[in-house]
Structures are given as structure tokens and as C-alpha cells.
Motif scaffolding. Structure first.
Motif, PDB file in Angstrom:
ATOM      1  N   SER A 294      41.684  -2.444 -25.103  1.00 20.74           N
ATOM      2  CA  SER A 294      42.756  -2.721 -25.020  1.00 20.74           C
ATOM      3  C   SER A 294      43.355  -2.207 -25.663  1.00 20.74           C
ATOM      4  N   PRO A 295      44.382  -1.222 -25.537  1.00 20.91           N
ATOM      5  CA  PRO A 295      45.645  -1.330 -27.172  1.00 20.91           C
ATOM      6  C   PRO A 295      45.936  -2.635 -27.376  1.00 20.91           C
ATOM      7  N   GLU A 296      46.427  -3.244 -26.942  1.00 15.57           N
ATOM      8  CA  GLU A 296      46.526  -4.736 -27.322  1.00 15.57           C
ATOM      9  C   GLU A 296      45.977  -5.575 -28.483  1.00 15.57           C
ATOM     10  N   ALA A 297      44.822  -5.190 -27.910  1.00 17.42           N
ATOM     11  CA  ALA A 297      43.597  -5.977 -28.789  1.00 17.42           C
ATOM     12  C   ALA A 297      43.481  -5.473 -30.723  1.00 17.42           C
ATOM     13  N   ILE A 298      43.740  -3.779 -30.181  1.00 22.44           N
ATOM     14  CA  ILE A 298      43.373  -3.284 -31.641  1.00 22.44           C
ATOM     15  C   ILE A 298      44.668  -3.080 -32.401  1.00 22.44           C
ATOM     16  N   VAL A 299      46.086  -3.966 -31.746  1.00 24.97           N
ATOM     17  CA  VAL A 299      46.890  -4.362 -32.814  1.00 24.97           C
ATOM     18  C   VAL A 299      46.581  -5.873 -33.369  1.00 24.97           C
ATOM     19  N   ASN A 300      46.388  -6.543 -32.116  1.00 20.53           N
ATOM     20  CA  ASN A 300      46.368  -7.813 -32.646  1.00 20.53           C
ATOM     21  C   ASN A 300      44.851  -7.713 -33.326  1.00 20.53           C
ATOM     22  N   LYS A 301      43.952  -6.972 -34.240  1.00 19.57           N
ATOM     23  CA  LYS A 301      42.957  -7.123 -34.661  1.00 19.57           C
ATOM     24  C   LYS A 301      41.525  -7.772 -34.221  1.00 19.57           C
ATOM     25  N   ASP A 302      41.555  -7.360 -33.440  1.00 22.54           N
ATOM     26  CA  ASP A 302      40.143  -8.026 -32.897  1.00 22.54           C
ATOM     27  C   ASP A 302      39.438  -7.066 -33.196  1.00 22.54           C
ATOM     28  N   THR A 303      38.418  -7.668 -34.037  1.00 20.46           N
ATOM     29  CA  THR A 303      37.519  -7.395 -34.335  1.00 20.46           C
ATOM     30  C   THR A 303      36.489  -6.456 -33.428  1.00 20.46           C
ATOM     31  N   LYS A 304      36.304  -6.877 -32.171  1.00 20.40           N
ATOM     32  CA  LYS A 304      35.598  -6.666 -30.803  1.00 20.40           C
ATOM     33  C   LYS A 304      35.492  -5.853 -30.488  1.00 20.40           C
ATOM     34  N   SER A 305      36.634  -5.326 -30.047  1.00 17.70           N
ATOM     35  CA  SER A 305      37.362  -3.984 -29.583  1.00 17.70           C
ATOM     36  C   SER A 305      37.435  -2.992 -30.968  1.00 17.70           C
ATOM     37  N   THR A 306      38.086  -3.105 -32.164  1.00 17.10           N
ATOM     38  CA  THR A 306      37.541  -2.260 -33.154  1.00 17.10           C
ATOM     39  C   THR A 306      36.583  -1.619 -33.170  1.00 17.10           C
ATOM     40  N   LEU A 307      35.298  -2.667 -33.076  1.00 16.33           N
ATOM     41  CA  LEU A 307      34.131  -2.257 -33.610  1.00 16.33           C
ATOM     42  C   LEU A 307      33.692  -1.160 -32.256  1.00 16.33           C
ATOM     43  N   ARG A 308      33.987  -1.449 -30.904  1.00 21.38           N
ATOM     44  CA  ARG A 308      34.201  -1.175 -29.856  1.00 21.38           C
ATOM     45  C   ARG A 308      34.606   1.011 -29.711  1.00 21.38           C
ATOM     46  N   VAL A 309      35.781   1.178 -30.549  1.00 23.87           N
ATOM     47  CA  VAL A 309      36.356   1.902 -30.163  1.00 23.87           C
ATOM     48  C   VAL A 309      36.050   3.503 -31.789  1.00 23.87           C
ATOM     49  N   LEU A 310      35.987   2.714 -32.410  1.00 22.25           N
ATOM     50  CA  LEU A 310      34.542   2.532 -33.894  1.00 22.25           C
ATOM     51  C   LEU A 310      33.232   2.921 -33.800  1.00 22.25           C
ATOM     52  N   TYR A 311      32.576   2.410 -32.987  1.00 20.67           N
ATOM     53  CA  TYR A 311      30.921   2.848 -32.589  1.00 20.67           C
ATOM     54  C   TYR A 311      31.049   4.109 -31.965  1.00 20.67           C
ATOM     55  N   SER A 312      32.480   4.349 -31.162  1.00 19.76           N
ATOM     56  CA  SER A 312      32.725   5.388 -30.254  1.00 19.76           C
ATOM     57  C   SER A 312      32.432   7.074 -30.874  1.00 19.76           C
ATOM     58  N   LEU A 313      33.066   6.612 -31.932  1.00 17.20           N
ATOM     59  CA  LEU A 313      33.420   7.781 -32.443  1.00 17.20           C
ATOM     60  C   LEU A 313      31.539   8.401 -34.114  1.00 17.20           C
ATOM     61  N   PHE A 314      31.565   6.979 -33.825  1.00 15.13           N
ATOM     62  CA  PHE A 314      30.072   7.177 -34.893  1.00 15.13           C
ATOM     63  C   PHE A 314      29.159   7.299 -34.330  1.00 15.13           C
ATOM     64  N   SER A 315      28.565   6.809 -32.691  1.00 15.80           N
ATOM     65  CA  SER A 315      27.165   7.871 -32.268  1.00 15.80           C
ATOM     66  C   SER A 315      27.586   9.044 -31.872  1.00 15.80           C
ATOM     67  N   LYS A 316      28.719   9.520 -32.085  1.00 13.77           N
ATOM     68  CA  LYS A 316      28.838  10.836 -31.256  1.00 13.77           C
ATOM     69  C   LYS A 316      28.304  12.063 -32.775  1.00 13.77           C
ATOM     70  N   HIS A 317      28.823  11.704 -34.340  1.00  9.89           N
ATOM     71  CA  HIS A 317      29.245  12.351 -34.886  1.00  9.89           C
ATOM     72  C   HIS A 317      28.359  11.798 -36.259  1.00  9.89           C
ATOM     73  N   LYS A 318      27.600  11.127 -36.236  1.00 14.28           N
ATOM     74  CA  LYS A 318      26.898  10.384 -36.782  1.00 14.28           C
ATOM     75  C   LYS A 318      24.877  11.066 -36.874  1.00 14.28           C
ATOM     76  N   LEU A 319      25.107  12.092 -38.262  1.00 16.43           N
ATOM     77  CA  LEU A 319      24.033  13.090 -38.257  1.00 16.43           C
ATOM     78  C   LEU A 319      22.697  12.040 -38.712  1.00 16.43           C
ATOM     79  N   LYS A 320      21.701  12.291 -38.341  1.00  8.70           N
ATOM     80  CA  LYS A 320      20.079  11.812 -38.113  1.00  8.70           C
ATOM     81  C   LYS A 320      19.924  12.642 -39.432  1.00  8.70           C
ATOM     82  N   THR A 321      20.413  11.813 -41.297  1.00  8.55           N
ATOM     83  CA  THR A 321      19.722  12.698 -42.250  1.00  8.55           C
ATOM     84  C   THR A 321      19.487  11.649 -42.870  1.00  8.55           C
TER      85      THR A 321
END
Length: 332
Positions: A294-321
Motif C-alpha cells: 500500500s502506498p499509504e503504508a510507505i508514506v506512514n513509514k511502515d518499515t516492513k512495507s518499505t523493506l518489501r519495496v526496496l528488496y524487490s530492487l535489491f534482489s534484481k540488481h545486486k551483483l554477486k561480486t
């Protein structure tokens, strides 16, 4: 052996014919073959996805990202770090194995420690050095399911996953085959419950790991937005207005966002909500959000929701080096 006689022998449709390498087994050898219809089974595919997300979340703080269970588990590197994390102990094995013999030795040492911890009595076990090292997907899944049941029993695995396998044996008279069904998860698992994502499990079962996960993601984000002159100190608060999130997505996904499309200095909750909603829409378009946020959860500083979103980017772009000195998928 002519192809037609091989089809008749296996009693498989032509589109499920054995790969050429399976037809060239040395005499006396025996090998399991997973037909395409088994690989495409929805429950089988879901099991792989759940296990992969679990492994990646467990190892997030160590900057290890698994993209293929078969390809990334065979040499013992990921399994080494996974087992140490789960069991809370340190294995005295070489950190990086570069040659096939050293990889095999490392894998054997790790599996011996795993078997002792799991109190494996079945001989031989449903996994082993040769099977894992040869990238046997079934053996790898059996091993990961056993580890999950031992160390994270509440992980929501799909219930009653079973697949048809064909065991091929090379004899003097040619190839012989036998069909069987392998059970990967128990039918007693309650799959009808609403599925939980890995961060639900992390916050519930391993809250002590949340800080380490947050640190790993903040480090990743700062590597990407530092070139813009930005710095993230608090994951809990700095993504609430959507600005850094949008700029991060732009950097990683190659989007150019015109300043008219979002608020660079939002001054109200409505403008913050606009930014976050736009960011989530971009992620959905790229197929990166596997769990509703929920976008409202991010605006309300919900840590779990913020982690979910950032992890989706991390898991795609983090290089295994090893660029940052942390273990990753280095050359074998």
C-alpha cells in the motif's frame, strides 16, 4: 539406439524425449530425469520460488543473491553461508573454492555438518555430494525443504508437492527406465492459509535479523544514489515522501522522470502519496512487486512495507561480486 525405440522404451511423448546427455550414460550408471511436464507443475514452481526467497532473505545481510537453485547451490558456497546463518555456528571450511576438486571437498564437508545437524538416518540421504554437485534440482530441493523444516518450521511451503520422475539406467541391452513419484512436501502443510511473504516471516520469527537486513539494503541504496549526491541514513523515514525511491528506480531501471511528473520537494501528505504511488506503479510495470504494498503504508513509514519495496530492487540488481569485500557469487 534409434529415437523411436527410445520413446517406446520410456513410454513418453516425443516432446518429452530425453536430452542427448541423458542418452549417453555409461554402462551401469543410473540417473534421475525430470520431464518437462514435472518442471512446469505450478506447485513445483511455487516451491522453488518460496525457497529461493527464503534463502535470499536469510543471506541478505551477507550480500548473497541466489537466482537459480541448481546453478547457485552446487559448489557449497551459498550452502556454507546459509547453514552457518541458520545453525548459528561457524564451519571450518575454505571460504572460496576455485577448482572442481576443492568445490567438491567443500560441499562434502558442508553436507556432513548439515546431516549431523538434521540427524539424517536415511542412507543414502535424498541428497548427497554427487547429486548436489551435478546440479540435481530434486536433490537440492529435498535438502532445502529439510533445512526449512528444521530451522524455520513456520515457513509457508506449498503443500503436497510431488513430481513424476524417470530413472534411467544404462544396461548391456540399452537404456531402461522406471517412472516414480517423489514427494517434496507433506500433504499436512496448510497451504490454504493466506500466503505470507518473507518479510512477514522475518519480523515474526527472526526480529533480531531485521537490523542487519536494513543495513544491507541501505548500503546497496547508497551505492546507487550516491552518484546523485544523496545519502540514506534512515530506511524507516527517508523513503516516506517517495523522492529517493523514485530517483533510485530511475537509476536502476533506466527511467527518466520529468520533474512535472512528481514532486521533488513534497510539502503535503498528498504530494508524498502521489510520489509513492507513482513509484509502486513503475515497479508493478516491471514485474518487481510480488506482494501487494500500500502506498499509504510507505508514506506512514511502515518499515516492513518499505523493506518489501526496496528488496524487490535489491534482489534484481545486486551483483554477486566481492567488490565490497562481502561474499558473493565469485568465480568458482
Amino acid at each position: 539406439m534409434e529415437p523411436e525405440s527410445l520413446y517406446n522404451l520410456l513410454q513418453l511423448p516425443k516432446e518429452e524425449a530425453l536430452p542427448e546427455e541423458e542418452q549417453q550414460l555409461p554402462q551401469g550408471a543410473k540417473k534421475k530425469y525430470l520431464p518437462p511436464n514435472s518442471r512446469k507443475d505450478p506447485r513445483f514452481e511455487k516451491l522453488q520460488k518460496v525457497l529461493m526467497e527464503w534463502v535470499n532473505t536469510t543471506l541478505l545481510s551477507e550480500h548473497i543473491v541466489v537466482r537459480s537453485l541448481e546453478e547457485d547451490m552446487f559448489d557449497g558456497l551459498v550452502l556454507h553461508h546459509l547453514f552457518q546463518k541458520l545453525a548459528g555456528l561457524r564451519l571450518e571450511v575454505e571460504e572460496i573454492a576455485l577448482t572442481a576438486p576443492s568445490q567438491r571437498r567443500k560441499l562434502q564437508a558442508v553436507l556432513e555438518a548439515v546431516d549431523r545437524s538434521l540427524q539424517v538416518e536415511e542412507q543414502p540421504a535424498r541428497w548427497g555430494v554427487e547429486a548436489i554437485f551435478n546440479k540435481d534440482l530434486l536433490a537440492t530441493l529435498h535438502l532445502l525443504v529439510a533445512l526449512a523444516k528444521r530451522f524455520q518450521p513456520n515457513l509457508s511451503l506449498p503443500a503436497n508437492v510431488q513430481v513424476e520422475v524417470v530413472t534411467i539406467e544404462s544396461t548391456k541391452s540399452g537404456l531402461k527406465s522406471e517412472k516414480s513419484v517423489e514427494q517434496l512436501t507433506e500433504s499436512s502443510t496448510d497451504e490454504d492459509q493466506p500466503s505470507k511473504d518473507v518479510f512477514d516471516e522475518l519480523f515474526k520469527l527472526a526480529p533480531e535479523k531485521v537490523h542487519a537486513v536494513k543495513e544491507a539494503i541501505v548500503s546497496f541504496v547508497n551505492q546507487k544514489v550516491g552518484r546523485l549526491g544523496l545519502s540514506v541514513q534512515s530506511l524507516d523515514t527517508q523513503f516516506a515522501d517517495g523522492v529517493i525511491l523514485l530517483l533510485l528506480i530511475g537509476q536502476l531501471e533506466g527511467f527518466f522522470l520529468h520533474l512535472k511528473e512528481f514532486h521533488l520537494t513534497p510539502s503535503s501528505p498528498e504530494e508524498m502519496l502521489h510520489n509513492v504511488t507513482l513509484a509502486l506503479e513503475l515497479l508493478k510495470e516491471e514485474g518487481l512487486l510480488s506482494h501487494p504494498v500500500s502506498p499509504e503504508a510507505i508514506v506512514n513509514k511502515d518499515t516492513k512495507s518499505t523493506l518489501r519495496v526496496l528488496y524487490s530492487l535489491f534482489s534484481k540488481h545486486k551483483l554477486k561480486t566481492h567488490a565490497d569485500g562481502a561474499p558473493g557469487r565469485a568465480p568458482h
